[in-house]
Write a protein that holds these residues in place. Structure first.
Motif, mmCIF file in Angstrom:
data_model
loop_
_atom_site.group_PDB
_atom_site.id
_atom_site.type_symbol
_atom_site.label_atom_id
_atom_site.label_comp_id
_atom_site.label_asym_id
_atom_site.label_seq_id
_atom_site.Cartn_x
_atom_site.Cartn_y
_atom_site.Cartn_z
ATOM 1 N N GLN A 10 10.483 34.687 7.737
ATOM 2 C CA GLN A 10 10.639 33.273 8.088
ATOM 3 C C GLN A 10 12.062 32.897 8.485
ATOM 4 O O GLN A 10 12.321 31.759 8.840
ATOM 5 N N CYS A 62 15.448 28.687 8.626
ATOM 6 C CA CYS A 62 14.156 28.962 8.010
ATOM 7 C C CYS A 62 13.067 28.264 8.801
ATOM 8 O O CYS A 62 13.129 27.062 9.015
ATOM 9 N N CYS A 65 10.883 25.603 6.252
ATOM 10 C CA CYS A 65 11.356 24.280 5.847
ATOM 11 C C CYS A 65 12.533 23.791 6.676
ATOM 12 O O CYS A 65 13.078 22.738 6.384
ATOM 13 N N CYS A 67 15.476 24.698 6.721
ATOM 14 C CA CYS A 67 16.783 24.765 6.085
ATOM 15 C C CYS A 67 17.638 25.796 6.826
ATOM 16 O O CYS A 67 17.133 26.613 7.579
HETATM 17 ZN ZN LIG Z 1 13.168 27.383 3.932
#
Ligand SMILES: [Zn+2]
Length: 99
Positions: A10, A62, A65, A67
């Motif tokens: 991811q 990521c 999410c 991030c």
């Molecule tokens: Zn994440």
């Protein structure tokens, strides 16, 4: 973190903070930036992009999410150690102004 824990599926490479070496300089600085008495591994240490270890970090995004994570590999005499830190934008210290 051990490589096995890195969620590679991811995480997408998004860039790097690694800097070009100034001419005549053998390696990037190991100097750290802690104006408020934090330490290398303090959760509230500033993310100072001109200083160690951020000047050796690659940036990952990521896909789960959104991030952002900074990843840095430390090469010791007898070990290779991957270190990662979640980016909190409020912790980023912009490139220091030229004196
Ligand atoms: Zn994440």
């Amino acid at each position: 973190m051990p490589d096995a824990r890195w969620p590679a599926a991811q995480m997408q490479a998004a860039g790097t903070l690694r800097q070009e070496l100034p001419e005549g300089q053998m390696e990037l600085t190991f100097e750290e930036f802690h104006p408020n008495g934090t330490r290398y591994d303090s959760p509230n240490a500033p993310i100072a992009v001109d200083y160690f270890p951020y000047n050796r970090c690659d940036v990952f995004k990521c896909s789960t999410c959104q991030c952002a994570v900074l990843k840095y590999t430390e090469y010791g005499g007898y070990y290779v150690d991957t270190r990662a830190r979640l980016v909190d934008p409020e912790m980023i210290v912009a490139r220091s102004a030229e004196a």
